[in-house]
Design an enzyme around this catalytic site. Structure first.
Site, PDB file in Angstrom:
ATOM      1  CB  CYS A 197      -1.221  -6.731   2.402  1.00 51.35           C
ATOM      2  SG  CYS A 197      -0.246  -5.573   1.419  1.00 51.35           S
ATOM      3  CG  ASN A 231       1.908  -2.653  -7.573  1.00 53.75           C
ATOM      4  OD1 ASN A 231       0.972  -2.305  -8.277  1.00 53.75           O
ATOM      5  ND2 ASN A 231       2.840  -3.479  -8.005  1.00 53.75           N
ATOM      6  CD  GLU A 279      -2.859  -5.980  -1.540  1.00 53.94           C
ATOM      7  OE1 GLU A 279      -1.943  -5.247  -1.966  1.00 53.94           O
ATOM      8  OE2 GLU A 279      -2.887  -7.200  -1.729  1.00 53.94           O
ATOM      9  CB  CYS A 337       1.342  -4.103  -1.219  1.00 54.95           C
ATOM     10  SG  CYS A 337       2.573  -5.405  -1.132  1.00 54.95           S
ATOM     11  CD  GLU A 368       7.187  -2.874  -8.693  1.00 58.52           C
ATOM     12  OE1 GLU A 368       8.023  -2.705  -9.605  1.00 58.52           O
ATOM     13  OE2 GLU A 368       6.521  -3.925  -8.554  1.00 58.52           O
ATOM     14  CB  CYS A 414       2.062  -9.941   0.391  1.00 60.10           C
ATOM     15  SG  CYS A 414       2.233  -8.368   1.258  1.00 60.10           S
TER      16      CYS A 414
HETATM   17  N1  THU Z   1       2.091  -6.608  -4.546  1.00 58.29           N
HETATM   18  C1  THU Z   1       0.977  -5.940  -4.128  1.00 58.29           C
HETATM   19  O1  THU Z   1       0.750  -4.786  -4.511  1.00 58.29           O
HETATM   20  N2  THU Z   1       0.120  -6.580  -3.309  1.00 58.29           N
HETATM   21  C2  THU Z   1       0.306  -7.850  -2.832  1.00 58.29           C
HETATM   22  O2  THU Z   1      -0.442  -8.298  -1.964  1.00 58.29           O
HETATM   23  C3  THU Z   1       1.382  -8.673  -3.370  1.00 58.29           C
HETATM   24  C4  THU Z   1       2.422  -7.954  -4.148  1.00 58.29           C
HETATM   25  C5  THU Z   1       3.040  -5.911  -5.419  1.00 58.29           C
HETATM   26  C6  THU Z   1       4.345  -5.598  -4.769  1.00 58.29           C
HETATM   27  C7  THU Z   1       5.261  -5.488  -5.963  1.00 58.29           C
HETATM   28  O3  THU Z   1       5.199  -4.156  -6.452  1.00 58.29           O
HETATM   29  C8  THU Z   1       4.643  -6.427  -6.991  1.00 58.29           C
HETATM   30  O4  THU Z   1       3.332  -6.696  -6.533  1.00 58.29           O
HETATM   31  C9  THU Z   1       5.397  -7.735  -7.169  1.00 58.29           C
HETATM   32  O5  THU Z   1       5.578  -8.368  -5.966  1.00 58.29           O
END
Ligand code: THU
Length: 163
Positions: free
Chosen positions: A115, A62, A75, A73, A64, A112
């Site tokens: 994704c 991920n 994925e 994310c 940010e 999520c």
């Molecule tokens: N996140 C992912 O990388 N994948 C997911 O399927 C769920 C959430 C990340 C997004 C964000 O940077 C952190 O997790 C908190 O939500």
């Protein structure tokens, strides 16, 4: 009017040691990928490792952003990188894992909703299922054989071409 029941099937591995060898390797790649996450805001680092049909493993994590919705994310970073580099090579498996510096992640971290939608797109495109494995830092690993189990009744491109 009639009921419509949707059922999903999963396999639960209680610990990493139970996984077959190739999946342990994919798990290790996802763990490594997780360490390179850029997650200064959530402190929740996610790693994703994809096994492609040609045997290659592609990873992502991920990323940010101070403008929160501009982050991405793990994925989707991995899937879009794979699709951009190997557009005609199918994705066979994806392994997802997460770690947090705020608390121990002991529950499986499922992809999520956004994704799931993206994984669904590539299953449709490649006309092959993608096995999805997800876990936390410790604890059980859950396996879905297809995104259909995580995103039933999905919106996909067959709905766009109805005549
Ligand atoms: N996140 C992912 O990388 N994948 C997911 O399927 C769920 C959430 C990340 C997004 C964000 O940077 C952190 O997790 C908190 O939500």
């Amino acid at each position: 009017m009639k009921p419509l029941q949707v059922t999903s099937n999963f396999t639960v591995y209680e610990q990493v040691e139970e996984l077959p060898h190739d999946l342990k390797q994919l798990y290790q790649k996802a763990v490594l990928a997780r360490t390179n996450a850029y997650a200064p805001y959530s402190k929740f680092s996610v790693g994703a490792a994809l096994l492609l049909e040609n045997g290659q493993i592609i990873t992502g994590n991920n990323q940010e952003n101070a403008a929160y919705p501009s982050g991405m994310c793990a994925e989707r970073v991995a899937i879009w990188y794979a699709s951009s580099q190997y557009p005609n090579v199918a994705i066979k498996k994806i392994f997802i894992t997460a770690i947090s510096s705020k608390n121990k992640v002991t529950k499986p971290v499922a992809p999520c909703g956004a994704c799931r939608q993206v994984i669904s797109e590539y299953e449709c495109k490649q006309k092959q299922n993608i096995e999805i494995y997800f876990t936390g830092e410790t604890g059980a690993i859950i396996k879905a054989n297809s995104i259909n189990d995580l995103l039933p009744l999905a919106f996909d491109n067959t709905l766009l071409y109805v005549t």
